[in-house]
Design an enzyme around this catalytic site. Sequence first.
Site, PDB file in Angstrom:
ATOM      1  N   ARG A  21      42.075  32.689  -7.523  1.00 27.97           N
ATOM      2  CA  ARG A  21      43.612  32.885  -6.871  1.00 27.97           C
ATOM      3  C   ARG A  21      44.811  32.760  -7.811  1.00 27.97           C
ATOM      4  O   ARG A  21      45.671  33.694  -7.935  1.00 27.97           O
ATOM      5  CB  ARG A  21      43.754  31.520  -5.829  1.00 27.97           C
ATOM      6  CG  ARG A  21      45.162  31.571  -5.285  1.00 27.97           C
ATOM      7  CD  ARG A  21      45.072  30.337  -4.335  1.00 27.97           C
ATOM      8  NE  ARG A  21      46.396  30.085  -3.782  1.00 27.97           N
ATOM      9  CZ  ARG A  21      47.241  29.034  -4.180  1.00 27.97           C
ATOM     10  NH1 ARG A  21      46.841  28.407  -5.330  1.00 27.97           N
ATOM     11  NH2 ARG A  21      48.266  28.737  -3.728  1.00 27.97           N
ATOM     12  N   VAL A  23      44.622  33.811 -11.034  1.00 22.99           N
ATOM     13  CA  VAL A  23      44.499  34.950 -11.903  1.00 22.99           C
ATOM     14  C   VAL A  23      45.164  36.158 -10.954  1.00 22.99           C
ATOM     15  O   VAL A  23      45.922  36.772 -11.660  1.00 22.99           O
ATOM     16  CB  VAL A  23      42.995  35.363 -12.005  1.00 22.99           C
ATOM     17  CG1 VAL A  23      42.715  36.797 -12.543  1.00 22.99           C
ATOM     18  CG2 VAL A  23      42.350  34.310 -13.268  1.00 22.99           C
ATOM     19  N   ASP A 128      29.370  20.748 -15.546  1.00 27.50           N
ATOM     20  CA  ASP A 128      28.900  19.918 -16.596  1.00 27.50           C
ATOM     21  C   ASP A 128      29.873  19.287 -17.914  1.00 27.50           C
ATOM     22  O   ASP A 128      29.401  18.381 -18.393  1.00 27.50           O
ATOM     23  CB  ASP A 128      27.653  20.497 -17.461  1.00 27.50           C
ATOM     24  CG  ASP A 128      26.655  20.742 -16.545  1.00 27.50           C
ATOM     25  OD1 ASP A 128      26.112  19.954 -15.655  1.00 27.50           O
ATOM     26  OD2 ASP A 128      25.752  21.834 -16.692  1.00 27.50           O
ATOM     27  N   ARG A 155      24.443   2.172  -2.701  1.00 27.60           N
ATOM     28  CA  ARG A 155      24.828   0.836  -3.303  1.00 27.60           C
ATOM     29  C   ARG A 155      24.459  -0.058  -2.092  1.00 27.60           C
ATOM     30  O   ARG A 155      23.960  -1.244  -2.135  1.00 27.60           O
ATOM     31  CB  ARG A 155      25.976   0.611  -4.080  1.00 27.60           C
ATOM     32  CG  ARG A 155      26.343  -0.489  -4.383  1.00 27.60           C
ATOM     33  CD  ARG A 155      27.680  -1.120  -4.506  1.00 27.60           C
ATOM     34  NE  ARG A 155      28.298  -0.314  -5.345  1.00 27.60           N
ATOM     35  CZ  ARG A 155      28.433  -0.182  -6.628  1.00 27.60           C
ATOM     36  NH1 ARG A 155      27.907  -1.146  -7.296  1.00 27.60           N
ATOM     37  NH2 ARG A 155      29.119   0.742  -7.274  1.00 27.60           N
ATOM     38  N   GLY A 171      23.575  17.553 -15.553  1.00 26.36           N
ATOM     39  CA  GLY A 171      23.718  17.306 -16.955  1.00 26.36           C
ATOM     40  C   GLY A 171      22.169  17.455 -17.823  1.00 26.36           C
ATOM     41  O   GLY A 171      21.730  16.480 -18.134  1.00 26.36           O
ATOM     42  N   SER A 216      20.790  -6.379  -6.822  1.00 21.88           N
ATOM     43  CA  SER A 216      20.378  -4.918  -6.938  1.00 21.88           C
ATOM     44  C   SER A 216      20.920  -4.314  -8.195  1.00 21.88           C
ATOM     45  O   SER A 216      22.150  -4.874  -8.656  1.00 21.88           O
ATOM     46  CB  SER A 216      20.761  -4.185  -5.864  1.00 21.88           C
ATOM     47  OG  SER A 216      22.258  -4.113  -5.703  1.00 21.88           O
TER      48      SER A 216
END
Lengths: 322, 322, 322, 322
Positions: A21, A23, A128, A155, A171, A216
């Site tokens: 958009r 550009v 990344d 969690r 990654g 945990s």
Amino acid sequence: MKRIAVFTSGGDAPGMNAAIRAVVRNGVAHGLEVIGIRNGYQGMIEGDFVPLGPRDVANILQRGGTILLTARSKDFMSPEGRAKAAENLKKAQIDGVIAIGGNGTYAGAAKLIEEHHIPVVGAPGTIDNDLYGTDYTIGFDTAVNTALEAIDRIRDTAASHSRVFFIEVMGRHAGFIALEVGIAGGAEVIVIPEIPTDAKTCAEVINKSAEKGKRSSIVVVAEGGYEGGAEQLEKDVRQYSGFEGRVSVLGHIQRGGSPTAKDRVLASRLGAAAVEALISGASGVAVGEVNDEIRLTPFKEAIEQRKEINQKKFELAKVLAL
Amino acid sequence: MKRIAVFTSGGDAPGMNAAIRAVVRNGVAHGLEVIGIRNGYQGMIEGDFVPLGPRDVANILQRGGTILLTARSKDFMSPEGRAKAAENLKKAQIDGVIAIGGNGTYAGAAKLIEEHHIPVVGAPGTIDNDLYGTDYTIGFDTAVNTALEAIDRIRDTAASHSRVFFIEVMGRHAGFIALEVGIAGGAEVIVIPEIPTDAKTCAEVINKSAEKGKRSSIVVVAEGGYEGGAEQLEKDVRQYSGFEGRVSVLGHIQRGGSPTAKDRVLASRLGAAAVEALISGASGVAVGEVNDEIRLTPFKEAIEQRKEINQKKFELAKVLAL
Amino acid sequence: MKRIAVFTSGGDAPGMNAAIRAVVRNGVAHGLEVIGIRNGYQGMIEGDFVPLGPRDVANILQRGGTILLTARSKDFMSPEGRAKAAENLKKAQIDGVIAIGGNGTYAGAAKLIEEHHIPVVGAPGTIDNDLYGTDYTIGFDTAVNTALEAIDRIRDTAASHSRVFFIEVMGRHAGFIALEVGIAGGAEVIVIPEIPTDAKTCAEVINKSAEKGKRSSIVVVAEGGYEGGAEQLEKDVRQYSGFEGRVSVLGHIQRGGSPTAKDRVLASRLGAAAVEALISGASGVAVGEVNDEIRLTPFKEAIEQRKEINQKKFELAKVLAL
Amino acid sequence: MKRIAVFTSGGDAPGMNAAIRAVVRNGVAHGLEVIGIRNGYQGMIEGDFVPLGPRDVANILQRGGTILLTARSKDFMSPEGRAKAAENLKKAQIDGVIAIGGNGTYAGAAKLIEEHHIPVVGAPGTIDNDLYGTDYTIGFDTAVNTALEAIDRIRDTAASHSRVFFIEVMGRHAGFIALEVGIAGGAEVIVIPEIPTDAKTCAEVINKSAEKGKRSSIVVVAEGGYEGGAEQLEKDVRQYSGFEGRVSVLGHIQRGGSPTAKDRVLASRLGAAAVEALISGASGVAVGEVNDEIRLTPFKEAIEQRKEINQKKFELAKVLAL
């Protein structure tokens, strides 16, 4: 310069649409015509071109994925493929190209410049964050927040059941996502390619956490942080720790979704800056944002230099897991 | 009846905290003392009891997981374990118990009643929605929306890359989540335990979708919908379709997160209703909501009867994928 | 230095809890005891102190608001109030204090140092991002994303009804939120205190947008960007434009919610850095993050210097609204 | 029946797009052509028609708003306007119409049937849930969850500052949203049109809450629940309570956003059912879902009968606020 083209290539990243958009609108604001190339380099070879005006990019700022689509192109690997692509660009009277993508995208663009003298400016679109020449890549912030939301959910379960979770985030070669998510998610251990961790050390940290009264623990593992990923790490840790962990591979959900504010603003700035770079005669460079300023980095450098993770942040993560 | 206890057992589900809060507050409103038992049946055996007043359950309505924790208890499988649990309950002068969980929880409660004559009322807390005697279980709506959000993200990527995705959602024995998510997520194929689908049929639908001009397809697979799950289905479909799909196993993220409005309201109603059932002398029954009315169902029936999926919805999903 | 205290003051901001956690854990890692002061300066005067160990700050990283609570204290405005506060700190043998908040918090801390020679280090916790000496304040990124999500929702309605919306976001003295949200939300007009806009100009832009074929327009207004806020701007614009707009004041929702990854990481870094600054003997300074590095800024400078908005971004916003 | 039309009218609601998609795909599945009418009744008068095939409704299932747009039409109030609309429908050879909207939409449709004998079937698309003949309307679940998310955010701030918040949600004539959100959000007081509450009572409840040790209270007010809305209620309560509350009017954000799973499934079922009703010869009726079954209700009844709120839920809310 009268007519420019824009395309997205490689893995899709949230914010690519915001960049497209920018550009288009900044191109038109500068009196240029803008052509969209669909399906990346493959579309360049197949001549899959579509004119883009300001209204064509309306209402895409907030959308994940890329309206120009993306594909990996084998044909573009060969000189013949690239020649065909260049021919199409010239036939369409395109004076310059903006390539949104990662390392592979930049490498392809460098070839196109070298062999066919077509000006190309790159913009870093990959979740990344592993591109040199920019503090952040387009899509990184969104991917981090998506992974974080998943970890927040896990969690709840981990705490309710007194469990240890091994969560694999994207990654393959870089630990940026894992490090950021690990700190933000309160991980007990963060395993990234840049800093090797063995299963024994990992087990020790988890056991110590339990002794400290934590019900945990969460281990965040970058895809490339451990041979075999989170799945294997859990198995290896089990040998030293005596307990069974749970594994969650976040996978493809990290690529999608509406981009965060940061990614939309970054993509908008970089898309607009790429247009200005092209107009000013630049080619063979990628736009980036460094310390809030626009910077141009030669493709060669962007590809070859390795962006380093922040070691202090990695150390901080350990203290925070106290 | 002067003092009642409440516990959560089995897999945690969003909304369990809302149910605990409702039990405590409605209990106190009726002049009862309320005791929380931590770690499910295991905590019952270990005497892990904690008194709960209205302020102790403040600010938990919106939290995932369960503040009372949950665990699977092997000890409770034996008559000795159950005797110990009953002894603890009697020592603590607990006149009745509310058990929040799934099938296994109800079965344990039935044993406790049979062997030790302690009144127990159940409340359906499980994301799977596979409990007879209630239209929806506590946690189902949240799990469906969490899975849906993941699918929406994956669709961005699928559409940008022209890919087929096989997404595995929870549901080992029941296809409720898969069916709901499949319709809401616009899946091309839904694979559930109740209605077997073979890889060939699946491949045909996907190929037809491509012919119709769809750039990408999504297959939603319940854990127990196909031997080997989404991973295996993708491999088998590949034989017939000629293309490679991507697999995403949503896993544990589906259990966590802040409960939706529907789950909070349902949990609040059922928690409150369980208290009233106990007071009125009921035991060996589970509360449920059927057609917006509270209903009590004997544990035996709740366990043995199978809740059927809505066949018409399954058929509708096919039409919508046109 | 053996014992330090931490408190939050002023308006609450998402990430304050993450900062508290980092202070406590990094403090303990450095061998310090950490005391939490509840209710800001008021609690300092009333001696509302609570010891905080690593487990006391477990599971708060992801929570909005502040577990230490916050309040505006009139008593602290007087020398007597501050004397009482200092007395309490000394009685509790507190060797240094970390103050998390905004301008007013820093000003109070400066007085405490001046009058009572108690070392204080500040950390920037405010959603407004209007503090000099740090690129971003804790809470800003979350507030921006919350406002953005609201705007994305409103756009659905605006587009379906062909309406013009005036959306007021926080920012009485600074336009940081409005500018960021305006770019990220694709606003046609952004009205901020730093760059005055009159109703006529605003009306012209909107009318031109309609001529260009846009079905709807969005005007983002900072609280202090226009006398009388969005409500008044809409009325004034109506005189020039001939159409009726809709007004939405986002208000308090912008303060709450689970912090974004960026805010959690920033808060963690700054909380940890504040501990190290105190230990190293610093006082009368605020920690900040500038170009990804920790920086200390004297309170006087942090209070008196004005952080400038990025003019180029403001110009970019106009181009993007093409 | 060969060709049908579909349109949306009145306020937009999340899920309208899912309903449009279902109408189109189920229509085509039954061998019909489907025409979309843009801008509701106004578009019917202006002949703003567009053919819709299965691919035209791809990728809209998850979008808020309505791709067919919506508008209030004054012209349709007059017999001449309706005659023009009917003429257009006949010219376009439309054999039946599906109208997605609320009370006003149904009333308009009833006129069209009465005066011009064009078959129309309605589908309940409105966030207010105030339509008789269906347990839930399309958009209600999403609006409730959006409002709930806002309340969860505000609670962070309310708790951190010990404040009382008055939150106004949509609902001019009906308290469905307020009641559901109030229970799910843990409101201390819920003020709805169906059950009048005066400021004094409201103040008493809040004061009692403070005495019980609650640091903050939340009052949820339906737009039409109190003369002057939340703003006025806060002022009036102040007279009895002695403290100052904060007001938040959620407003337009409640209309937008990606629909929840429940709304997508409901909209899909009702859209598909409306097609089948039309084919089977029905007209002058609205489809609805009652106890999980599709039900048809005459427009007259749907308009005139009042859907009652669940009194037991209202009583439950009080107990839960203990």
